[in-house]
Design a protein around this motif. Structure first.
Motif, PDB file in Angstrom:
ATOM      1  N   HIS A  66     -11.241  -2.023  -5.400  1.00  0.00           N
ATOM      2  CA  HIS A  66     -12.014  -3.073  -4.723  1.00  0.00           C
ATOM      3  C   HIS A  66     -13.051  -2.380  -3.854  1.00  0.00           C
ATOM      4  N   PRO A  67     -14.313  -2.828  -3.892  1.00  0.00           N
ATOM      5  CA  PRO A  67     -15.355  -2.105  -3.153  1.00  0.00           C
ATOM      6  C   PRO A  67     -15.142  -2.058  -1.648  1.00  0.00           C
ATOM      7  N   GLN A  68     -14.315  -2.950  -1.122  1.00  0.00           N
ATOM      8  CA  GLN A  68     -14.073  -2.970   0.320  1.00  0.00           C
ATOM      9  C   GLN A  68     -12.700  -2.428   0.701  1.00  0.00           C
ATOM     10  N   ALA A  69     -12.026  -1.747  -0.242  1.00  0.00           N
ATOM     11  CA  ALA A  69     -10.722  -1.171   0.070  1.00  0.00           C
ATOM     12  C   ALA A  69     -10.892   0.082   0.919  1.00  0.00           C
ATOM     13  N   THR A  70     -10.104   0.187   1.978  1.00  0.00           N
ATOM     14  CA  THR A  70     -10.133   1.340   2.872  1.00  0.00           C
ATOM     15  C   THR A  70      -8.755   1.983   2.891  1.00  0.00           C
ATOM     16  N   MET A  71      -8.726   3.319   2.766  1.00  0.00           N
ATOM     17  CA  MET A  71      -7.451   4.021   2.796  1.00  0.00           C
ATOM     18  C   MET A  71      -6.808   3.926   4.180  1.00  0.00           C
ATOM     19  N   LEU A  72      -5.493   3.767   4.190  1.00  0.00           N
ATOM     20  CA  LEU A  72      -4.726   3.770   5.427  1.00  0.00           C
ATOM     21  C   LEU A  72      -3.868   5.026   5.499  1.00  0.00           C
ATOM     22  N   LYS A  73      -3.609   5.493   6.687  1.00  0.00           N
ATOM     23  CA  LYS A  73      -2.739   6.649   6.863  1.00  0.00           C
ATOM     24  C   LYS A  73      -1.298   6.234   6.583  1.00  0.00           C
TER      25      LYS A  73
END
Length: 365
Positions: free
Chosen positions: A271-278
């Motif tokens: 998804h273009p707005q997916a952000t990785m989380l720690k």
């Protein structure tokens, strides 16, 4: 409507294919520079000549289309032939090409195959993204170590441009050549998902799995390796071919297990707005990855690397609570396809059972 080609015999008008990223050459260190000759190169076989070629290609290509991005081949740190030198390459490959061409490129390219043929081990492969791997036929550092090393080289040689140069993994799979049954087993699906997410978490801009379609090989079919197929194939989809030893693949476009691993990566990160989380796991046999969408909603991937034991795990969310119905997608070694289900969740933690050798994604509300 696009750039007009100027080489002899070209079409009189251009085509607009909207290809924005261009890698100059493929694994050119395999052109004979260090003895191996799997790549053809009609120029001198040394990294300096390659790097000067990249500078020339980049200038010529960007004169036609200034919006494109140009990439240069590096060796993956700690993987052959990184660190090799000889009269044609008195300094290692990366230390030669980056000072010459860094100002002309937008990204660097590395390829990664964690194991070597005859040295395949399912347990070692599944640990390789976080722990590296070493056998008598292959050695590799872990992914965070490789990414740290590439960034250090960019900082050393690219100066103020270092942060603008992206790192891309444009080819990866489990074994470097002569693939065997491990490539067509569920183990490789787990490895695909775990390594792709680990590259992304450590800053890779792009990861390409080799390949969509390939062909059958009669590589390692040891009983020590999990899987029901007796042949290897780098593809995520079958071509329906017959191997040299007469092993027949399933019909063309039949998904291999890696297809389902790639599908679940898409569920998590496509998804273009997916952000990785720690994330952090307290078990070496369970990997965890997570993303958050632009509008909210945490997605979690859990990978059980144990071949025989189901893992009952508790997922704890830091600073986040959830309430509602979660969607669960799972693929296990015994699965014929991805299974979907729902479950209620509430609060900042939940428990879930992971089948042996399985991938599970949870879309939290």
């Amino acid at each position: 409507r696009g750039p007009v080609p100027t080489y002899p015999g070209a079409a009189t008008r251009g085509h607009h294919y909207d290809i924005g990223y261009w890698e100059i050459g493929n694994e050119l260190y395999g052109d004979g520079t260090y003895g191996a000759t799997w790549e053809v190169n009609h120029q001198s076989h040394d990294p300096s000549t390659y790097a000067r070629g990249v500078v020339g290609y980049s200038a010529a290509m960007k004169a036609v289309d200034s919006c494109i991005h140009v990439g240069m081949v590096l060796t993956a740190p700690g993987n052959w032939p990184d660190g090799q030198t000889n009269p044609a390459s008195p300094q290692p490959w990366n230390d030669t090409v980056l000072p010459i061409a860094c100002q002309a490129i937008d990204f660097v390219v590395i390829h990664w195959y964690a194991q070597g043929p005859t040295g395949e081990s399912d347990a070692a492969l599944l640990m390789a993204p976080q722990n590296g791997e070493g056998t008598i036929v292959s050695y590799t550092p872990d992914i965070p170590t490789m990414m740290t090393a590439v960034r250090a080289q960019l900082a050393r040689y690219c100066g103020a441009r270092a942060d603008a140069v992206q790192i891309m993994v444009t080819e990866t799979n489990s074994v470097s050549y002569n693939p065997g049954k491990q490539t067509t087993s569920p183990v490789n699906a787990l490895f695909l998902a775990d390594q792709m997410m680990t590259w992304f978490e450590n800053g890779a801009a792009n990861v390409d799995w080799w390949a969509i379609h390939n062909s059958p090989f009669d590589g390692n079919s040891s009983d020590s390796l999990y899987g029901s197929y007796s042949f290897g194939d780098y593809g995520v989809l079958s071509r329906g071919l017959t191997s040299a030893n007469g092993v027949v693949e399933p019909p063309a476009n039949t998904p291999f297990p890696t297809y389902y691993g790639l599908s679940l990566v898409s569920e998590l990160a496509g998804h273009p707005q997916a952000t990785m989380l720690k994330t952090e796991s307290t078990s070496k046999l369970v990997s965890v990855h997570a993303t958050v969408r632009g509008g909210g909603g945490v997605h979690v991937m859990l990978i059980n690397k144990d071949p025989s034991v189901a893992n009952n795990v508790t997922v704890k969310l830091a600073g986040v609570t959830t309430r509602g119905v979660a969607t669960v997608h799972s693929y296990a070694a015994t699965s014929a396809a991805i299974a979907a289900s729902t479950r209620p969740v509430r609060g900042s933690s939940f428990t879930i059972s992971l089948p042996p050798y399985s991938l599970t994604t949870i879309k939290l509300p």
